[in-house]
Design an enzyme around this catalytic site. Structure first.
Site, PDB file in Angstrom:
ATOM      1  N   GLU A   1       0.805  -1.226   0.000  1.00 47.39           N
ATOM      2  CA  GLU A   1       0.000   0.000   0.000  1.00 47.39           C
ATOM      3  C   GLU A   1       0.842   1.282   0.000  1.00 47.39           C
ATOM      4  O   GLU A   1       0.874   2.039   0.991  1.00 47.39           O
ATOM      5  CB  GLU A   1      -0.964  -0.003   1.198  1.00 47.39           C
ATOM      6  CG  GLU A   1      -1.917  -1.182   1.175  1.00 47.39           C
ATOM      7  CD  GLU A   1      -2.873  -1.220   2.355  1.00 47.39           C
ATOM      8  OE1 GLU A   1      -2.605  -0.562   3.377  1.00 47.39           O
ATOM      9  OE2 GLU A   1      -3.891  -1.915   2.260  1.00 47.39           O
TER      10      GLU A   1
ATOM     11  N   GLU B   1      -5.743  -8.343   0.276  1.00 41.41           N
ATOM     12  CA  GLU B   1      -6.362  -8.016   1.572  1.00 41.41           C
ATOM     13  C   GLU B   1      -7.822  -7.677   1.337  1.00 41.41           C
ATOM     14  O   GLU B   1      -8.156  -6.930   0.406  1.00 41.41           O
ATOM     15  CB  GLU B   1      -5.707  -6.784   2.229  1.00 41.41           C
ATOM     16  CG  GLU B   1      -4.416  -7.049   2.928  1.00 41.41           C
ATOM     17  CD  GLU B   1      -3.858  -5.804   3.615  1.00 41.41           C
ATOM     18  OE1 GLU B   1      -4.642  -4.951   4.082  1.00 41.41           O
ATOM     19  OE2 GLU B   1      -2.611  -5.698   3.664  1.00 41.41           O
TER      20      GLU B   1
END
Ligand code: IFM
Length: 453
Positions: free
Chosen positions: A179, A364
Site C-alpha cells: 500500500e 487483503e
C-alpha cells in the site's frame, strides 16, 4: 482444533473451494509490526515505535512492542493457519528487525526468526507469500528524512537483495511494498500514520520515492533470478457525493491520487494529470528519469480493497480540495462503508490497465468488528456476511474472464491496527491482548469448512 469438536457452530460460508478454479489460492495475511512484538529478538527501533511513543498519536497510546507476541508464538500461529486449511500465508519482514539501523550488518536473530517461520510454513504445506515492506521504517533512516529522502529507496533495494538471497529459494511470491498510498499520502499529507507529516511536498516526494524503491527492489531481485515479483496496491471505489461539477472534479483528483498514481506509474510509466496538477511542483526535478526504473515489469499485482468513498469538493483549502462523505450503507467498526460492488467495479478497471494476462490477487479484504467473545466463542456473523459478499464479487469477475488467481483474508488474527491501537479487530482469530490467548472466531470455522469442500 478439529472441526468436529466445534459442531456447535453452524456458521458457514455461501461458497466453497470447489466453486473457484482449481488452482485458485486462498490465504490469510498479517504484517510484522502488527503481530510480532518489536521489543523481541534484537529488533531495531522503527518509525512506528517512535510515532506510537508520542502521546496522542495512537488511540490509548498503544504500541507494537508486544503486539500478538508472534515472535515467540509463531508455531501456534502456523498451526492455526494449517488447521484453517488455506493455501498460503501472506506475511511481511520487518526491515528494523533484520537491519536495526536500516543498513549494514544484519541482526542474526532476526534472520533466524524468518528462517524458522518460512521453514515452519513449508513443513505445514503453507505457501510463503512475503511482503518486504509493510510500513515499519528503521528509525535511523527516518531520522535522515525517511521516504522524503531519495537515499531510502537505495537502502530498500539493498534490504530486498539481502532478503531475496536469504529466503528466495523458499518463498513463492514476493511483494515489494504494501500500500504505497498509505506509506506516502496517508502518512505524509493526511498525517494519520507514522511519520505523521501533513505537507504536500512531503507527500509528493514520498509518493515518488516509494515507487522508486519498488522499481529498484524489483531490479535487485530480478538480478538474483527471483520469480513471482509484484506489489500490493490499495484501491477504493470512489464516487462523487452529489451530481455537481465540483464533486465530479474532486472525485477525479481523489481517484487519481489513490487509484491511479501508483498503478499508472508502474504500468504506463507516468503520473495522472489530475494529481500532477497539485503535486507536480513538489516532485524531484528529474523525476521523469526514474520512470523506467519504476515501470519495471512485474509478474503479478496485489489488490487490497475495503470500502468505497463518496467525495465532495472542500472549500477554503488547497489541493486536492476534497473531502469524504459517509455513505448510507452499514459501516464496519472502522466506520468504513460496506460496499462489495465497489470491488466488482474496480476489478475490470484494474485488469484493463495492467493487461488481461497479468495475474491479479486480492491480497487483503476484511473488516473490523466489535463482536464480543461469549463463553469462549465469537459468533461473528458480520464477518461471514462481509466475506460472502466480497467473494461473490470476486467469483463474478472470474466468471467474466478476469485473471484473478487468489483471495487473501485480512487478517489471520486481531492485531495492532496502527493509529487505532488494539481496539479494531480484523481477525479470524480473537486475541486476548492481556493473556495473548488465541480463540478462533465463527468465521475461522466457516472458512475451515469451505476449504475442505
Ligand atoms: O491493518 C491494515 C493493514 O496493515 C494494511 N491494510 C489495511 C489493514 C486494515 O486497516
Amino acid at each position: 482444533m478439529n472441526i468436529q469438536n466445534h459442531s456447535f457452530l453452524n456458521a458457514h460460508m455461501d461458497w466453497q473451494r470447489s466453486d473457484f478454479p482449481t488452482n485458485f489460492e486462498f490465504g490469510v495475511a498479517t504484517s510484522a509490526y502488527q503481530i510480532e512484538g518489536s521489543q523481541f529478538g534484537g529488533c531495531g527501533e522503527s518509525h512506528w515505535d517512535r510515532y506510537a511513543a508520542k502521546s496522542g498519536n495512537v488511540v490509548g497510546n498503544e504500541h507494537g512492542g508486544i503486539a500478538c507476541d508472534h515472535y515467540n508464538r509463531w508455531e501456534e500461529d502456523l498451526n492455526l493457519i494449517q488447521q484453517l486449511g488455506v493455501d498460503s500465508y501472506r506475511f511481511s519482514t520487518s526491515w528494523a528487525r533484520i537491519m536495526p539501523y536500516g543498513k549494514g550488518q544484519p541482526n542474526a536473530k532476526g534472520l533466524a526468526f524468518y528462517d524458522r517461520l518460512i521453514d515452519g510454513m513449508l513443513a505445514r504445506g503453507i505457501s510463503p507469500n512475503l511482503t518486504l515492506y509493510h510500513w515499519e521504517l528503521p528509525m535511523a533512516l527516518a531520522d535522515k528524512g525517511g521516504w522524503c529522502n531519495r537515499d531510502t529507496a537505495y537502502r530498500f533495494a539493498d534490504f530486498s537483495e539481502l532478503i531475496c538471497s536469504r529466503y528466495g529459494d523458499r518463498v513463492d511470491r514476493f511483494a515489494t511494498i504494501n500500500e504505497p498510498w498509505c506509506v506516502s499520502w496517508l502518512s505524509h499529507f493526511l498525517g494519520l500514520q507514522a511519520p505523521g507529516k501533513t505537507s504536500l511536498e512531503a507527500a509528493a516526494l514520498s509518493m515518488h520515492h516509494i515507487l522508486l524503491a519498488h522499481g529498484l527492489s524489483i531490479q535487485a531481485m530480478r538480478s538474483l533470478n527471483q520469480r513471482n515479483l509484484g506489489i500490493v496496491l490499495n484501491f477504493e471505489h470512489a464516487q462523487p457525493a452529489d451530481d455537481s461539477e465540483r464533486a465530479i472534479l474532486a472525485t477525479e483528483r481523489h481517484d487519481a491520487i489513490i487509484n491511479r498514481w501508483f498503478l499508472e506509474a508502474i504500468t504506463k510509466k507516468q503520473y495522472p494529470e489530475p494529481a500532477l496538477e497539485g503535486l507536480g511542483d513538489y516532485l524531484p526535478e528529474s523525476y521523469s528519469e526514474d520512470m523506467d526504473i519504476i515501470g519495471q515489469p512485474i509478474d503479478w499485482l496485489g489488490i487490497n480493497y475495503y470500502t468505497r468513498q463518496l467525495i465532495a469538493h472542500e472549500d477554503g483549502c488547497g489541493f486536492p480540495a476534497t473531502k469524504t462523505v459517509l455513505g448510507p450503507r452499514p459501516k464496519t467498526a472502522m466506520d468504513w462503508e460496506i460496499y462489495p460492488e465497489g470491488l466488482g467495479q474496480l476489478l475490470p478497471r484494474i485488469a484493463e490497465q495492467v493487461g488481461a494476462d497479468m495475474p491479479l490477487y486480492i491480497t487483503e479484504n476484511g473488516l473490523a468488528t466489535n463482536e464480543p467473545i461469549i463463553d469462549g466463542r465469537s459468533q461473528d456473523g458480520l464477518r461471514l456476511d462481509f466475506f460472502n459478499q466480497h467473494l461473490a464479487e470476486v467469483k463474478g469477475a472470474i466468471d467474466k474472464g478476469l485473471n484473478i488467481q487468489g483471495y487473501t483474508a485480512w487478517s489471520l488474527m486481531d492485531n495492532y491496527e496502527w493509529s487505532f491501537g488494539y481496539d479494531k479487530r480484523f481477525g479470524l482469530i480473537h486475541i486476548d491482548f492481556e493473556t495473548l490467548k488465541r480463540t478462533p472466531k465463527a468465521s475461522y470455522y466457516a472458512w475451515q469448512k469451505s476449504m475442505q469442500s
